[in-house]
Design a protein around this motif. Structure first.
Motif, PDB file in Angstrom:
ATOM      1  N   LEU A 676       0.833  -1.207   0.000  1.00 27.92           N
ATOM      2  CA  LEU A 676       0.000   0.000   0.000  1.00 27.92           C
ATOM      3  C   LEU A 676       0.865   1.254   0.000  1.00 27.92           C
ATOM      4  O   LEU A 676       0.533   2.257  -0.637  1.00 27.92           O
ATOM      5  N   ALA A 677       1.985   1.197   0.710  1.00 29.51           N
ATOM      6  CA  ALA A 677       2.890   2.349   0.744  1.00 29.51           C
ATOM      7  C   ALA A 677       3.435   2.648  -0.645  1.00 29.51           C
ATOM      8  O   ALA A 677       3.699   3.810  -0.978  1.00 29.51           O
ATOM      9  N   GLY A 678       3.607   1.605  -1.456  1.00 36.47           N
ATOM     10  CA  GLY A 678       4.122   1.819  -2.802  1.00 36.47           C
ATOM     11  C   GLY A 678       3.158   2.584  -3.683  1.00 36.47           C
ATOM     12  O   GLY A 678       3.559   3.115  -4.723  1.00 36.47           O
ATOM     13  N   ARG A 679       1.886   2.644  -3.295  1.00 38.48           N
ATOM     14  CA  ARG A 679       0.890   3.362  -4.083  1.00 38.48           C
ATOM     15  C   ARG A 679       0.623   4.764  -3.543  1.00 38.48           C
ATOM     16  O   ARG A 679      -0.233   5.480  -4.067  1.00 38.48           O
ATOM     17  N   ALA A 680       1.335   5.126  -2.474  1.00 43.77           N
ATOM     18  CA  ALA A 680       1.100   6.435  -1.853  1.00 43.77           C
ATOM     19  C   ALA A 680       1.570   7.542  -2.790  1.00 43.77           C
ATOM     20  O   ALA A 680       2.687   7.515  -3.308  1.00 43.77           O
ATOM     21  N   ARG A 681       0.712   8.532  -3.009  1.00 46.83           N
ATOM     22  CA  ARG A 681       1.084   9.663  -3.855  1.00 46.83           C
ATOM     23  C   ARG A 681       2.017  10.621  -3.128  1.00 46.83           C
ATOM     24  O   ARG A 681       2.857  11.258  -3.734  1.00 46.83           O
ATOM     25  N   GLY A 682       1.842  10.709  -1.837  1.00 43.78           N
ATOM     26  CA  GLY A 682       2.723  11.543  -1.030  1.00 43.78           C
ATOM     27  C   GLY A 682       3.070  10.818   0.254  1.00 43.78           C
ATOM     28  O   GLY A 682       2.168  10.490   1.031  1.00 43.78           O
ATOM     29  N   PRO A 683       4.344  10.519   0.484  1.00 42.80           N
ATOM     30  CA  PRO A 683       4.722   9.751   1.680  1.00 42.80           C
ATOM     31  C   PRO A 683       4.189  10.368   2.968  1.00 42.80           C
ATOM     32  O   PRO A 683       3.734   9.654   3.852  1.00 42.80           O
ATOM     33  N   TRP A 684       4.268  11.662   3.073  1.00 46.65           N
ATOM     34  CA  TRP A 684       3.848  12.331   4.315  1.00 46.65           C
ATOM     35  C   TRP A 684       2.364  12.107   4.589  1.00 46.65           C
ATOM     36  O   TRP A 684       1.939  12.004   5.736  1.00 46.65           O
ATOM     37  N   ARG A 685       1.555  12.007   3.512  1.00 42.76           N
ATOM     38  CA  ARG A 685       0.121  11.812   3.673  1.00 42.76           C
ATOM     39  C   ARG A 685      -0.203  10.429   4.248  1.00 42.76           C
ATOM     40  O   ARG A 685      -1.268  10.245   4.818  1.00 42.76           O
ATOM     41  N   MET A 686       0.705   9.469   4.066  1.00 41.75           N
ATOM     42  CA  MET A 686       0.460   8.135   4.603  1.00 41.75           C
ATOM     43  C   MET A 686       1.075   7.961   5.988  1.00 41.75           C
ATOM     44  O   MET A 686       0.534   7.228   6.818  1.00 41.75           O
TER      45      MET A 686
END
Length: 815
Positions: A676-686
């Motif tokens: 799921l982290a690999g699909r994050a558009r912005g790391p900070w948002r996750m």
């Protein structure tokens, strides 16, 4: 540069074998030595991973150029180092008893170093393989991490399954083929690399199968009876819980404390039996064919409750191979509910084991698998609740029966005037009786008793103590009957309401002098009873002399450590008296030793960036944040994992299955989180929502886990196991996002391998630190610490605006 997709399958296979090898080594130490020394394995594993990260960080350009070739060559190295390392581990002459002796401890330190020398090469090479997989796929870090975690989870499951069919000493050969197959999937795999792996596999299997020197050390309980004339193993059973051996030997008898006056009472001694051993430690006596011989019963220390309450309705915790299940009936009890949560012992009683017959059917007896924490749902109220003397050591989780919560539940399950009988061995330290007494006091207060001292009788032999607790105050007639019964058997009464300890010294059958732990000197003159000297003060909640050297803190479900009497703030005294310490107390000292060396390792890894100041100047903000972020993850993840395993062990009543279930579940769900982290558009948002999930989960677990656990203990095992997986799923998914997101941010700065090593180094710190924190403050505090660590990680997230790869950074540095 990205390696072929199939190379991730090579990573999964290496992770599978690495976790399998780690688990196997832990089992080896439990069987051949003592389980406390398995902590070294965790230390060696993570030290190898951390050092591999250090080396890759210092030689990043070389690894960037030769990464694919190294991945192809490493499987053969892994096969060889695993086999050679295990071989030299089995031939290491380490002796824990000599480590506790001031005259013999120095050679044992070199033997410990020998374990590190033998095993570190494999885990260093495994760390290189995993680290290189991240480096060569630095734009797919979440996906790589997912394969790593899922492979590790599969390794835990594979070893669990293998334990049902293979002896712990024979597990390593079954894991080596996975390492050899990894060569086929490695990037740029060539025939030479595959051939090297197969040659290494053939040599490794030949070494381990032809010259396996793993064996019980001569200090294990089974060693002496196993080597007496005529001794033979008549049955074996293997499971993840342990390796069980049934021994036929003329020395094996019912392990019970019988009066020296048995002959005067015209009572026989205990009969011959088979001895059942788990991992070389004796857990029970099983009867020989024929009628069950209980003629000794009335002479036993545990018989007093049945003399005080004839025709009692009884609950016994621990069937002791059938002897303790039937003993109350032999003493006149009306009915018996016998709890035996240990599956192998329960099956032996119900169906027999080898030549040991099953217990004969008796309509007055029920054999149950329930937990002693769930007495209210079994069928009471009872006249007598009785813990068997060997119940504590029959299974690791049975220590929960000595917690405040369990004793309070027992007291509530008794009828007015009923008796709870708790055994305590004082072969090592009388202080264990005082600590259980302090726990009993807390339980009596918890059920509303205003004067706990009026509800307790303590009596003993030379080696064992029994505490009798009652929800009703003991009156004069009952006290007189108990004293007369003990006098007839030469047992001593150490406490009863209204006792005069000074007058008691005039008629002591079994001298138990008070001894100063710090000075090693007897502190009383003439005959003495060290328990009687302090029992009144303990029951009143006042300080006692023993409290100066030992911890008398009550045992609770949050701190379920029976063997935690040592006060670690008196470490100097403990080390001076280490030769007399009970073996179970050594675990705390091993944790301290591992923590000390782990702290040194972590410091070394932290200082690595200082060896490359140009890189620090290139990205000072990211590096400074990474110094906080990755250590916080290394500590926090294992804090949660260790607490979850402990809670699940208590809930399922099975530490082996709980360990495998939690470890596998957390790894697989964390792998999902990584994807799921690999699909994050912005790391900070996750990162921020994931930190919120972790904090809420830790708070809910600290506040609600114990009540929920106690409320559903009687549910079917499959349902409880499913609930464990359901409970760990959300936090595991959240935990799985942090590492790949942070690693992806650290990669562009050129510190990807260093960040990997930093996380590994603080994972070494996490295991002993979590165990020590739980021992001193409780698992709820461990969860609070984990939540704070993830808040800190979220704040320190190493956000980088640069989007080029680690390999590009290394290439530019080389130019």
């Amino acid at each position: 540069m990205t390696s072929p997709r199939r190379s991730l399958w090579a990573l999964a296979l290496v992770s599978l074998a690495t976790v399998g090898f780690e688990t196997t080594l832990t089992r080896y130490f439990a069987v051949a030595k003592w389980s406390e020394y398995g902590y070294w394995v965790i230390s060696i594993v993570m030290a190898g991973f951390a050092l591999s990260g250090v080396v890759m960080a210092l030689a990043r350009d070389a690894f960037a150029r030769r990464g694919p070739a190294l991945l192809a060559a490493l499987p053969a190295v892994l096969v060889a180092t695993a086999a050679v390392g295990f071989h030299y581990t089995t031939t290491n002459p380490f002796n824990p008893l000599q480590l506790q002796n001031p005259a013999t401890w120095q050679p044992q330190v070199w033997n410990i170093a020998g374990y590190y020398s033998a095993l570190l090469p494999f885990f260093f090479a495994a760390g290189l393989f995993v680290g290189l997989s991240f480096i060569l796929n630095d734009r797919q870090v979440p996906r790589v991490y997912a394969f790593d975690l899922v492979g590790a989870g599969a390794g835990a499951l594979l070893v669990l399954a293998l334990m049902y069919v293979l002896h712990p000493f024979d597990l390593v050969p079954a894991l080596l083929p996975a390492l050899a197959v990894a060569a086929v999937f490695a990037p740029r795999a060539r025939l030479a690399a595959v051939a090297a792996a197969l040659v290494a596999l053939a040599g490794a299997e030949g070494l381990l199968l032809a010259d396996n020197q793993a064996a019980f050390n001569d200090f294990k309980a089974i060693y002496a009876p196993l080597h007496t004339p005529g001794a033979r193993v008549v049955a074996e059973r293997r499971s993840p819980r342990g390796d069980y051996m049934l021994l036929d030997d003329f020395t094996e008898r019912v392990d019970t404390d019988v009066s020296n006056n048995a002959g005067l009472l015209n009572l026989p001694g205990p009969p011959q039996t088979y001895g059942l051993y788990r991992d070389g430690n004796r857990v029970a006596a099983l009867p020989k064919p024929g009628p069950l011989d209980l003629g000794y019963a009335a002479a036993g220390l545990d018989a007093l409750p049945y003399a005080l309450i004839p025709h009692a309705r009884v609950l016994v915790a621990g069937a002791s191979g059938g002897f303790r299940a039937m003993l109350p009936l032999a003493l006149g009890a009306a009915t018996v509910d016998a709890l035996e949560p240990e599956p192998t012992l329960r099956d032996a009683v119900a169906h027999g084991l080898g030549p040991a017959p099953p217990l004969a059917h008796d309509r007055r007896l029920r054999l149950l698998a329930a937990s002693p924490l769930d007495v209210s749902g079994i069928g009471g109220p009872y006249d007598v609740i009785d813990l068997s003397a060997d119940y504590l050591d029959a299974a690791e989780d049975n220590a929960a029966a000595y917690t405040v919560e369990a004793i309070a539940a027992d007291l509530r399950a008794l009828r007015p005037g009923g008796l709870l009988s708790l055994p305590v061995s004082i072969r090592d330290f009388p202080v264990y009786a005082l600590r259980v007494l302090a726990t009993a006091r807390a339980a009596l207060l918890a059920v509303g008793t205003t004067d706990p001292a009026a509800h307790v009788i303590v009596y003993r032999s030379a080696w064992n103590v029994r505490l009798l607790l009652s929800p009703t105050r003991f009156d004069g007639a009952r006290i007189a009957a108990a004293r007369a019964w003990c006098d007839a058997r030469s047992f001593d009464v150490s406490y009863y309401p209204g006792i005069d300890p000074a007058a008691l010294r005039a008629n002591i059958y079994n001298d138990l002098p008070a001894v100063s732990f710090s000075r090693g000197e007897v502190t009383a003159e003439g005959a003495d009873d060290a328990i009687a000297d302090e029992a009144r003060a303990v029951l009143a909640g006042r300080p006692t002399p023993s409290g100066a050297d030992f911890s008398l803190a009550p045992e609770t479900l949050d701190r379920p450590f029976y063997y935690a009497a040592l006060r670690l703030d008196r470490l100097g005294t403990i080390l001076r008296r280490v030769e007399i310490l009970p073996q179970p107390e050594i675990g705390a000292l091993v944790n301290l030793a591992v923590l000390a060396q782990a702290a040194i390792l972590a410091l070394i890894v932290l200082l690595v960036p200082l060896l490359a100041p140009s890189r620090v100047r290139a990205a000072p903000g990211v590096v400074a944040r990474a110094v906080v972020y990755f250590p916080a993850l290394g500590l926090g993840f294992l804090f949660i994992e260790i607490t979850a395993i402990e809670r699940a062990s208590l809930y399922l009543g099975d530490r082996a299955n709980a360990f495998a279930l939690v470890l596998t579940g957390m790894l697989i769900f964390s792998g999902l989180g990584s994807l799921l982290a690999g699909r994050a558009r912005g790391p900070w948002r996750m990162v921020l929502p994931a930190a919120g999930v972790v904090v809420l989960w830790c708070a809910a677990a600290a506040l609600g886990a114990t009540p929920a656990l106690l409320a559903s203990l009687d549910w079917p095992f499959v349902v409880r196991a499913g609930l464990v997986l359901l409970a760990i799923a959300p936090v595991s998914v959240a935990l799985g996002t942090f590492f790949p997101l942070g690693l992806a941010q650290a990669g562009p700065t050129g510190f990807l391998p260093w960040a990997w090593g930093l996380n590994g180094a603080f994972s070494v710190v996490a295991t002993p630190l979590a165990n020590l924190l739980a021992r001193e403050a409780g698992f709820d505090r461990v969860l609070i610490a984990a939540a704070l660590l993830y808040v800190l990680a979220a704040v320190a997230f190493p956000l980088s605006r640069r989007e080029h790869s680690w390999l590009q950074t290394a290439s530019h540095a080389a130019d």
